[in-house]
Design an enzyme around this catalytic site. Structure first.
Site, PDB file in Angstrom:
ATOM      1  CE  LYS A  52      -3.667  -2.414   2.257  1.00 51.53           C
ATOM      2  NZ  LYS A  52      -4.226  -3.081   3.304  1.00 51.53           N
ATOM      3  CD  GLN A  96      -3.089  -4.627   6.815  1.00 50.34           C
ATOM      4  OE1 GLN A  96      -3.253  -3.722   6.213  1.00 50.34           O
ATOM      5  NE2 GLN A  96      -3.682  -5.783   6.294  1.00 50.34           N
ATOM      6  CG  ASP A 119      -9.971  -0.658   4.767  1.00 50.78           C
ATOM      7  OD1 ASP A 119      -9.992  -0.899   3.677  1.00 50.78           O
ATOM      8  OD2 ASP A 119      -9.169  -1.005   5.543  1.00 50.78           O
TER       9      ASP A 119
END
Length: 284
Positions: A52, A96, A119
């Site tokens: 990322k 994460q 997200d």
């Protein structure tokens, strides 16, 4: 059989994000900012975060990773998220997953500001997706929808079986398919006789982390197969949840692993972060 090439499409979307980032910078003097919270030293999580970060660099984003030890307290992570919520240079916040067992993941996801939730995990954005309103959509299912669009696959009226009911993939995938007027069935670990359901499917979408779960005899001729699973086989090779070699002989379209849905997930994260930055620039 046609391969749904996520790697090529992801590169195309990345180039569009790069152009959008340059335009935003010219018009406002700012670039999109993405902050990542990484707890512990799980190798898979570290690899994802590294990918990322490299993607952010390629499109000209500002990015920062908050690395924290496995034994970090709930309060310490909450303080970091609150700080990022209040930081005008940060447009997107990504936690994460998975997190260590002592951490209340739900509480953290709810703490992220909905307009920085790139997200798409905040209940506010989940609700907007379910009701067909614009918001932030989880990156993996959003990437699958982009693949359908790129290959002109019409979802209206299609029988779609989603195998896996996670909050990250299965449930949002089902909502997106419903919003596209598909007929949707969700199967999961407690489903009896999975084959009975998949055999009727025009489109099978699977993401549960079980190697070769979907076999040739579970798929009707000409079906479309979207393999969202990613597993490491005993020989070290990356494979999905579908018996690719045999199923690919029978289907009309299939995503490979790697090179299918995986690259799309990261390109959608970039796209969501640019979208957040554009919304923030309009507000300020």
């Amino acid at each position: 059989m046609k391969i749904l090439d996520g790697k090529t499409l992801a590169k195309k979307i990345e180039n569009e994000v790069l152009t959008g980032t340059q335009l935003l910078k010219e018009q406002t003097g700012r670039v999109p900012g993405l902050a990542v919270v990484l707890v512990g030293n799980d190798p898979a999580s570290q690899a994802y975060v590294s990918m990322k970060k490299k993607a952010c660099d390629r499109v000209g984003f500002y990015s920062v990773t908050h690395e924290m030890p496995t034994n970090i307290s709930q309060e310490a992570i909450e303080n970091t998220i609150t700080m990022m919520n209040n930081n005008p240079n940060i447009d997107g916040i990504l936690i994460q997953l998975p997190l260590p067992s002592q951490i209340d993941t739900t509480k953290l996801l709810e703490l992220v500001s909905p307009n920085k939730d790139v997200d798409g995990f905040h209940p506010y954005n989940v609700g907007r997706l379910t009701t067909g309103l614009d918001g932030f959509v989880p990156c993996t299912p959003l990437g699958v929808m982009e693949l359908f669009k790129e290959y002109d696959i019409d979802l209206k009226g299609k029988n779609c079986v989603v195998v896996g009911a996670s909050n990250i993939v299965g449930k949002p995938m089902a909502s997106l398919l419903l919003n596209a007027n598909a007929t949707v069935e969700i199967c999961h670990i407690f489903t009896d006789d999975l084959k009975k359901h998949t055999l009727n499917a025009d489109i099978i979408l699977v993401g549960v982390g079980v190697i070769n779960l979907i076999k040739e005899d579970m798929v009707k001729e000409g079906a479309i197969i979207i393999d969202i699973g990613i597993n490491r086989a005993d020989n070290g090779k990356l494979v999905g949840d579908v018996d690719y070699e045999n199923v690919s002989q029978k289907c009309s379209y299939i995503t490979p692993v790697p090179g299918g849905v995986g690259p799309m997930t990261i390109s959608m994260l970039l796209s969501n972060t640019l979208k957040a930055a554009q919304l923030h620039s309009k507000e300020s």
